[in-house]
Design a protein around this motif. Structure first.
Motif, PDB file in Angstrom:
ATOM      1  N   HIS A  34     -14.844  -0.822 -29.200  1.00  0.00           N
ATOM      2  CA  HIS A  34     -15.742  -1.935 -28.860  1.00  0.00           C
ATOM      3  C   HIS A  34     -15.911  -2.785 -30.115  1.00  0.00           C
ATOM      4  O   HIS A  34     -16.683  -2.450 -30.998  1.00  0.00           O
ATOM      5  CB  HIS A  34     -17.109  -1.418 -28.392  1.00  0.00           C
ATOM      6  CG  HIS A  34     -17.043  -0.639 -27.129  1.00  0.00           C
ATOM      7  ND1 HIS A  34     -17.097  -1.232 -25.889  1.00  0.00           N
ATOM      8  CD2 HIS A  34     -16.910   0.685 -26.903  1.00  0.00           C
ATOM      9  CE1 HIS A  34     -17.006  -0.304 -24.952  1.00  0.00           C
ATOM     10  NE2 HIS A  34     -16.888   0.868 -25.545  1.00  0.00           N
ATOM     11  N   THR A  77     -15.295   3.220 -32.645  1.00  0.00           N
ATOM     12  CA  THR A  77     -15.136   2.634 -31.330  1.00  0.00           C
ATOM     13  C   THR A  77     -14.147   1.487 -31.268  1.00  0.00           C
ATOM     14  O   THR A  77     -13.946   0.778 -32.255  1.00  0.00           O
ATOM     15  CB  THR A  77     -16.511   2.149 -30.810  1.00  0.00           C
ATOM     16  OG1 THR A  77     -16.361   1.583 -29.518  1.00  0.00           O
ATOM     17  CG2 THR A  77     -17.129   1.139 -31.744  1.00  0.00           C
ATOM     18  N   ASP A  88     -21.409   9.622 -22.656  1.00  0.00           N
ATOM     19  CA  ASP A  88     -20.913   8.630 -23.615  1.00  0.00           C
ATOM     20  C   ASP A  88     -21.537   8.819 -24.996  1.00  0.00           C
ATOM     21  O   ASP A  88     -22.494   9.578 -25.171  1.00  0.00           O
ATOM     22  CB  ASP A  88     -21.079   7.201 -23.097  1.00  0.00           C
ATOM     23  CG  ASP A  88     -22.514   6.688 -23.115  1.00  0.00           C
ATOM     24  OD1 ASP A  88     -23.382   7.268 -23.798  1.00  0.00           O
ATOM     25  OD2 ASP A  88     -22.766   5.671 -22.451  1.00  0.00           O
ATOM     26  N   TYR A 115     -20.761   1.793 -38.356  1.00  0.00           N
ATOM     27  CA  TYR A 115     -19.890   1.377 -37.263  1.00  0.00           C
ATOM     28  C   TYR A 115     -18.496   1.178 -37.841  1.00  0.00           C
ATOM     29  O   TYR A 115     -18.349   0.541 -38.898  1.00  0.00           O
ATOM     30  CB  TYR A 115     -20.480   0.077 -36.714  1.00  0.00           C
ATOM     31  CG  TYR A 115     -19.649  -0.712 -35.750  1.00  0.00           C
ATOM     32  CD1 TYR A 115     -19.769  -0.506 -34.383  1.00  0.00           C
ATOM     33  CD2 TYR A 115     -18.769  -1.685 -36.198  1.00  0.00           C
ATOM     34  CE1 TYR A 115     -19.034  -1.265 -33.483  1.00  0.00           C
ATOM     35  CE2 TYR A 115     -18.021  -2.442 -35.311  1.00  0.00           C
ATOM     36  CZ  TYR A 115     -18.170  -2.231 -33.953  1.00  0.00           C
ATOM     37  OH  TYR A 115     -17.440  -2.975 -33.071  1.00  0.00           O
ATOM     38  N   SER A 160     -16.808   5.699 -26.058  1.00  0.00           N
ATOM     39  CA  SER A 160     -16.321   5.914 -24.695  1.00  0.00           C
ATOM     40  C   SER A 160     -15.775   7.327 -24.542  1.00  0.00           C
ATOM     41  O   SER A 160     -14.600   7.586 -24.794  1.00  0.00           O
ATOM     42  CB  SER A 160     -15.231   4.890 -24.364  1.00  0.00           C
ATOM     43  OG  SER A 160     -15.742   3.592 -24.473  1.00  0.00           O
ATOM     44  N   TYR A 176     -24.675  -1.482 -31.695  1.00  0.00           N
ATOM     45  CA  TYR A 176     -24.631  -0.034 -31.912  1.00  0.00           C
ATOM     46  C   TYR A 176     -25.531   0.408 -33.070  1.00  0.00           C
ATOM     47  O   TYR A 176     -26.141   1.480 -33.005  1.00  0.00           O
ATOM     48  CB  TYR A 176     -23.194   0.458 -32.063  1.00  0.00           C
ATOM     49  CG  TYR A 176     -22.469   0.356 -30.740  1.00  0.00           C
ATOM     50  CD1 TYR A 176     -22.863   1.139 -29.660  1.00  0.00           C
ATOM     51  CD2 TYR A 176     -21.443  -0.562 -30.544  1.00  0.00           C
ATOM     52  CE1 TYR A 176     -22.243   1.023 -28.423  1.00  0.00           C
ATOM     53  CE2 TYR A 176     -20.817  -0.679 -29.312  1.00  0.00           C
ATOM     54  CZ  TYR A 176     -21.230   0.111 -28.258  1.00  0.00           C
ATOM     55  OH  TYR A 176     -20.625  -0.001 -27.033  1.00  0.00           O
ATOM     56  N   THR A 232     -14.338   0.365 -36.444  1.00  0.00           N
ATOM     57  CA  THR A 232     -13.559   0.042 -35.253  1.00  0.00           C
ATOM     58  C   THR A 232     -12.218   0.763 -35.209  1.00  0.00           C
ATOM     59  O   THR A 232     -11.615   1.062 -36.237  1.00  0.00           O
ATOM     60  CB  THR A 232     -13.309  -1.478 -35.150  1.00  0.00           C
ATOM     61  OG1 THR A 232     -12.644  -1.921 -36.318  1.00  0.00           O
ATOM     62  CG2 THR A 232     -14.613  -2.228 -34.966  1.00  0.00           C
ATOM     63  N   ASP A 277     -21.054  -6.407 -31.280  1.00  0.00           N
ATOM     64  CA  ASP A 277     -21.012  -4.961 -30.996  1.00  0.00           C
ATOM     65  C   ASP A 277     -21.549  -4.143 -32.171  1.00  0.00           C
ATOM     66  O   ASP A 277     -22.273  -3.177 -31.966  1.00  0.00           O
ATOM     67  CB  ASP A 277     -19.599  -4.500 -30.644  1.00  0.00           C
ATOM     68  CG  ASP A 277     -19.234  -4.786 -29.193  1.00  0.00           C
ATOM     69  OD1 ASP A 277     -20.147  -5.068 -28.389  1.00  0.00           O
ATOM     70  OD2 ASP A 277     -18.034  -4.736 -28.870  1.00  0.00           O
TER      71      ASP A 277
END
Length: 123
Positions: A83, A81, A58, A100, A53, A92, A102, A88
């Motif tokens: 998300h 992220t 983005d 990924y 974000s 991604y 978080t 999720d």
């Protein structure tokens, strides 16, 4: 020392990521995608931590631009992220992120290990 680019618009999240990673890596940071995309080809970066974000462009659009650029297309990019709903991570990774992670960042050692693993995979 390996170089990490962090693209993150939240000053607190950026400061925390820099504090966690700077003892082990050289850090360059950007608050938005367009600035990062214009600088990345000349920075010899080993891994990118990319917020999803972001203002103006983005993280998915930034990733798409990285993958289209011949000089950057093989660069490991980690989605960083908030998300964090079920599915999720898969969403991604399917969009082309290599990994990924978080936010909020609570497991500092896991982030360091993930970045190091991405560097090791590239060689």
């Amino acid at each position: 020392m390996k170089r990490i680019a962090i693209i993150e618009d939240n000053p607190d999240n950026l400061m925390l990521a820099e504090a966690i990673l700077s003892p082990s890596f050289d850090i360059v940071s950007f608050e938005n995608g367009p600035d990062a995309l214009s600088a990345l080809p000349d920075l010899n970066v080993d891994v990118v931590l990319l917020d999803i974000s972001l203002p103006r462009m983005d993280g998915v659009a930034v990733l798409e631009s990285i993958r289209r650029d011949e000089r950057l297309k093989n660069l490991p990019v980690i989605a960083l992220t908030a998300h964090a709903m079920v599915g999720d991570r898969e969403k991604y990774l399917a969009k082309g992120f290599d990994e990924y992670f978080t936010k909020p960042i609570v497991d500092f050692n896991a982030l360091i290990a993930l970045v190091q693993r991405m560097i090791d995979q590239v060689g």
